[in-house]
Design a protein around this motif. Structure first.
Motif, PDB file in Angstrom:
ATOM      1  N   THR A 136       0.817  -1.209   0.000  1.00 38.45           N
ATOM      2  CA  THR A 136       0.000   0.000   0.000  1.00 38.45           C
ATOM      3  C   THR A 136       0.852   1.261   0.000  1.00 38.45           C
ATOM      4  O   THR A 136       0.334   2.354  -0.215  1.00 38.45           O
ATOM      5  CB  THR A 136      -0.943   0.018   1.214  1.00 38.45           C
ATOM      6  N   GLN A 137       2.151   1.097   0.249  1.00 39.26           N
ATOM      7  CA  GLN A 137       3.130   2.180   0.105  1.00 39.26           C
ATOM      8  C   GLN A 137       4.391   1.586  -0.503  1.00 39.26           C
ATOM      9  O   GLN A 137       4.597   0.369  -0.452  1.00 39.26           O
ATOM     10  CB  GLN A 137       3.466   2.826   1.454  1.00 39.26           C
ATOM     11  N   ASP A 138       5.241   2.424  -1.054  1.00 37.71           N
ATOM     12  CA  ASP A 138       6.481   1.944  -1.648  1.00 37.71           C
ATOM     13  C   ASP A 138       7.348   1.254  -0.606  1.00 37.71           C
ATOM     14  O   ASP A 138       7.444   1.711   0.549  1.00 37.71           O
ATOM     15  CB  ASP A 138       7.276   3.097  -2.268  1.00 37.71           C
ATOM     16  N   ARG A 139       7.962   0.176  -1.017  1.00 37.27           N
ATOM     17  CA  ARG A 139       8.867  -0.565  -0.137  1.00 37.27           C
ATOM     18  C   ARG A 139      10.022   0.323   0.315  1.00 37.27           C
ATOM     19  O   ARG A 139      10.549   1.125  -0.446  1.00 37.27           O
ATOM     20  CB  ARG A 139       9.416  -1.777  -0.884  1.00 37.27           C
ATOM     21  N   PHE A 140      10.428   0.156   1.585  1.00 34.60           N
ATOM     22  CA  PHE A 140      11.580   0.884   2.123  1.00 34.60           C
ATOM     23  C   PHE A 140      12.662  -0.129   2.448  1.00 34.60           C
ATOM     24  O   PHE A 140      12.395  -1.144   3.088  1.00 34.60           O
ATOM     25  CB  PHE A 140      11.178   1.652   3.384  1.00 34.60           C
ATOM     26  N   ARG A 141      13.889   0.142   2.010  1.00 33.32           N
ATOM     27  CA  ARG A 141      14.998  -0.787   2.225  1.00 33.32           C
ATOM     28  C   ARG A 141      16.185  -0.066   2.843  1.00 33.32           C
ATOM     29  O   ARG A 141      16.494   1.079   2.476  1.00 33.32           O
ATOM     30  CB  ARG A 141      15.437  -1.439   0.910  1.00 33.32           C
ATOM     31  N   ALA A 142      16.861  -0.744   3.754  1.00 32.98           N
ATOM     32  CA  ALA A 142      18.102  -0.246   4.341  1.00 32.98           C
ATOM     33  C   ALA A 142      19.099  -1.393   4.383  1.00 32.98           C
ATOM     34  O   ALA A 142      18.719  -2.567   4.421  1.00 32.98           O
ATOM     35  CB  ALA A 142      17.856   0.293   5.751  1.00 32.98           C
ATOM     36  N   ALA A 143      20.375  -1.068   4.355  1.00 30.76           N
ATOM     37  CA  ALA A 143      21.412  -2.097   4.396  1.00 30.76           C
ATOM     38  C   ALA A 143      21.430  -2.769   5.764  1.00 30.76           C
ATOM     39  O   ALA A 143      21.211  -2.127   6.798  1.00 30.76           O
ATOM     40  CB  ALA A 143      22.776  -1.485   4.100  1.00 30.76           C
ATOM     41  N   THR A 144      21.680  -4.068   5.761  1.00 30.33           N
ATOM     42  CA  THR A 144      21.856  -4.794   7.014  1.00 30.33           C
ATOM     43  C   THR A 144      23.172  -4.357   7.655  1.00 30.33           C
ATOM     44  O   THR A 144      24.209  -4.352   6.988  1.00 30.33           O
ATOM     45  CB  THR A 144      21.892  -6.308   6.774  1.00 30.33           C
ATOM     46  N   PRO A 145      23.159  -3.948   8.928  1.00 29.09           N
ATOM     47  CA  PRO A 145      24.407  -3.503   9.575  1.00 29.09           C
ATOM     48  C   PRO A 145      25.445  -4.619   9.619  1.00 29.09           C
ATOM     49  O   PRO A 145      25.101  -5.796   9.688  1.00 29.09           O
ATOM     50  CB  PRO A 145      23.954  -3.135  10.992  1.00 29.09           C
ATOM     51  N   HIS A 146      26.689  -4.231   9.569  1.00 23.83           N
ATOM     52  CA  HIS A 146      27.789  -5.194   9.736  1.00 23.83           C
ATOM     53  C   HIS A 146      28.765  -4.631  10.754  1.00 23.83           C
ATOM     54  O   HIS A 146      29.290  -3.550  10.556  1.00 23.83           O
ATOM     55  CB  HIS A 146      28.480  -5.452   8.394  1.00 23.83           C
ATOM     56  N   PRO A 147      28.965  -5.335  11.882  1.00 23.85           N
ATOM     57  CA  PRO A 147      28.397  -6.656  12.180  1.00 23.85           C
ATOM     58  C   PRO A 147      26.899  -6.571  12.456  1.00 23.85           C
ATOM     59  O   PRO A 147      26.410  -5.555  12.946  1.00 23.85           O
ATOM     60  CB  PRO A 147      29.171  -7.113  13.415  1.00 23.85           C
ATOM     61  N   SER A 148      26.217  -7.666  12.152  1.00 25.91           N
ATOM     62  CA  SER A 148      24.750  -7.697  12.227  1.00 25.91           C
ATOM     63  C   SER A 148      24.276  -8.187  13.594  1.00 25.91           C
ATOM     64  O   SER A 148      23.500  -9.142  13.692  1.00 25.91           O
ATOM     65  CB  SER A 148      24.200  -8.579  11.114  1.00 25.91           C
TER      66      SER A 148
ATOM     67  N   VAL B 230      17.987  -4.399  15.016  1.00 23.48           N
ATOM     68  CA  VAL B 230      16.689  -3.949  15.533  1.00 23.48           C
ATOM     69  C   VAL B 230      16.536  -2.438  15.389  1.00 23.48           C
ATOM     70  O   VAL B 230      15.425  -1.933  15.173  1.00 23.48           O
ATOM     71  CB  VAL B 230      16.499  -4.418  16.986  1.00 23.48           C
ATOM     72  N   ARG B 231      17.635  -1.701  15.475  1.00 24.16           N
ATOM     73  CA  ARG B 231      17.547  -0.252  15.236  1.00 24.16           C
ATOM     74  C   ARG B 231      17.058   0.042  13.828  1.00 24.16           C
ATOM     75  O   ARG B 231      16.278   0.986  13.603  1.00 24.16           O
ATOM     76  CB  ARG B 231      18.908   0.412  15.479  1.00 24.16           C
ATOM     77  N   VAL B 232      17.506  -0.761  12.853  1.00 25.50           N
ATOM     78  CA  VAL B 232      17.046  -0.580  11.478  1.00 25.50           C
ATOM     79  C   VAL B 232      15.573  -0.956  11.355  1.00 25.50           C
ATOM     80  O   VAL B 232      14.801  -0.277  10.676  1.00 25.50           O
ATOM     81  CB  VAL B 232      17.906  -1.403  10.495  1.00 25.50           C
TER      82      VAL B 232
ATOM     83  N   ALA C 186      22.022 -18.872  13.440  1.00 24.21           N
ATOM     84  CA  ALA C 186      22.462 -17.608  12.848  1.00 24.21           C
ATOM     85  C   ALA C 186      23.511 -17.877  11.776  1.00 24.21           C
ATOM     86  O   ALA C 186      24.698 -17.622  11.979  1.00 24.21           O
ATOM     87  CB  ALA C 186      23.021 -16.676  13.927  1.00 24.21           C
ATOM     88  N   ALA C 187      23.075 -18.386  10.637  1.00 19.21           N
ATOM     89  CA  ALA C 187      24.031 -18.737   9.590  1.00 19.21           C
ATOM     90  C   ALA C 187      24.554 -17.521   8.841  1.00 19.21           C
ATOM     91  O   ALA C 187      25.726 -17.471   8.475  1.00 19.21           O
ATOM     92  CB  ALA C 187      23.381 -19.703   8.600  1.00 19.21           C
ATOM     93  N   ASN C 188      23.684 -16.523   8.608  1.00 16.96           N
ATOM     94  CA  ASN C 188      24.074 -15.382   7.777  1.00 16.96           C
ATOM     95  C   ASN C 188      23.972 -14.038   8.489  1.00 16.96           C
ATOM     96  O   ASN C 188      23.997 -12.984   7.858  1.00 16.96           O
ATOM     97  CB  ASN C 188      23.216 -15.367   6.504  1.00 16.96           C
ATOM     98  N   VAL C 189      23.831 -14.099   9.828  1.00 17.83           N
ATOM     99  CA  VAL C 189      23.898 -12.898  10.662  1.00 17.83           C
ATOM    100  C   VAL C 189      24.780 -13.217  11.856  1.00 17.83           C
ATOM    101  O   VAL C 189      25.248 -14.345  12.025  1.00 17.83           O
ATOM    102  CB  VAL C 189      22.493 -12.441  11.132  1.00 17.83           C
ATOM    103  N   SER C 190      25.000 -12.229  12.730  1.00 19.11           N
ATOM    104  CA  SER C 190      25.871 -12.409  13.879  1.00 19.11           C
ATOM    105  C   SER C 190      25.413 -13.556  14.777  1.00 19.11           C
ATOM    106  O   SER C 190      24.218 -13.737  15.034  1.00 19.11           O
ATOM    107  CB  SER C 190      25.908 -11.117  14.698  1.00 19.11           C
ATOM    108  N   LYS C 191      26.379 -14.325  15.266  1.00 22.14           N
ATOM    109  CA  LYS C 191      26.072 -15.430  16.187  1.00 22.14           C
ATOM    110  C   LYS C 191      25.477 -14.915  17.502  1.00 22.14           C
ATOM    111  O   LYS C 191      24.918 -15.692  18.284  1.00 22.14           O
ATOM    112  CB  LYS C 191      27.331 -16.239  16.487  1.00 22.14           C
ATOM    113  N   HIS C 192      25.584 -13.613  17.755  1.00 19.06           N
ATOM    114  CA  HIS C 192      25.017 -13.044  18.969  1.00 19.06           C
ATOM    115  C   HIS C 192      23.488 -13.145  18.993  1.00 19.06           C
ATOM    116  O   HIS C 192      22.869 -12.935  20.035  1.00 19.06           O
ATOM    117  CB  HIS C 192      25.447 -11.582  19.131  1.00 19.06           C
TER     118      HIS C 192
END
Length: 258
Positions: free
Chosen positions: A28-40, A46-48, A78-84
């Protein structure tokens, strides 16, 4: 008016979201995208997520995908994000940061829910496997329309390596593979998975599915029908919104079953 819900899809490279019309899966609105932080790490990601919620001025429940195993809102891999992330109550963390009641589920499961309700799997019985080809390979398996959650079949071992390290879209890009060579790897992966679960249909999603005509016809030795995802890379957002609706009485829950 059709019920609306915000869906947010956390990926290894990007985090994207949009309010979804639950009647047809449209934004219903244009998609919004931001880069995944590194380290993730959880707090950074969650801030993003909170930024996306604020961008849309959203109040109320929100659905969020996570790229790993999720049980009762808790991240267990957590294969593709931080193990934290492992052991973190992702739903509680996102709810606290956004002020919105968060439903969190595996990203491929969300994409699968959307494809089965509104996409290429609509009306299909038997066993259906939805695979998201991206940073890794996510999997969602349905039997007679019922989801078997957290299958994580991108991590089955082929020649001593996780399948996603050889056959994901990222592996194709990182290794500079042509479509034919990549299709051969996909053929081996799909054939291996087919021997384990015997699906009648494979639905291939992720952004690369926009180019399905370049590789799907090259996949050989697989009995099951193979089709591209209709919702392409938006399926995770749509499925997250559907999951939130299913857990939010009075906000369209009756339109979606998990």
């Amino acid at each position: 008016m059709a019920s609306e819900m915000l869906g947010i899809d956390i990926g290894g490279s990007g985090i994207k979201g949009a309010p979804v019309d639950l009647s047809d899966g449209s934004f219903t609105q244009d998609r919004f995208r931001a880069a995944t932080p590194h380290p993730s790490r959880p707090e950074a990601v969650v801030r993003v997520v909170a930024e996306i919620v604020k961008h849309f001025g959203w109040e109320g429940p929100v659905g969020v995908t996570y790229p790993g195993v999720v049980i009762d809102g808790v991240a267990l891999s957590a294969a593709n994000v931080s193990k934290h992330w492992i052991g973190v109550d992702a739903a509680a963390l996102i709810t606290e940061a956004t002020g919105c009641a968060a439903t969190v589920l595996n990203d491929a499961d969300a994409a699968g829910i959307a494809e089965m309700r509104l996409g290429a799997g609509r009306g299909r019985g038997g066993t259906v496997a939805v695979l998201t080809l991206g940073t890794g390979i996510g999997s969602a398996v349905f039997t007679e329309g019922v989801l078997v959650p957290n299958t994580e079949f991108g991590h089955i071992q082929i020649d001593g390596r996780d399948a996603e390290h050889r056959a994901s879209a990222k592996a194709r890009e990182d290794e500079g593979l042509g479509w034919e060579k990549w299709a051969k790897r996909l053929s081996v992966y799909l054939g291996t998975l087919e021997a384990l679960i015997s699906p009648s249909l494979f639905i291939l999603g992720g952004g690369v599915s926009r180019k399905a005509e370049r590789f799907v016809p090259l996949i050989k030795g697989v009995r099951a029908e193979i089709v591209p995802a209709r919702l392409v890379n938006n399926a995770g957002i749509v499925g997250a919104a559907m999951a939130a609706a299913a857990h939010s009485p009075g906000r369209g829950a009756g339109q979606v079953t998990a």
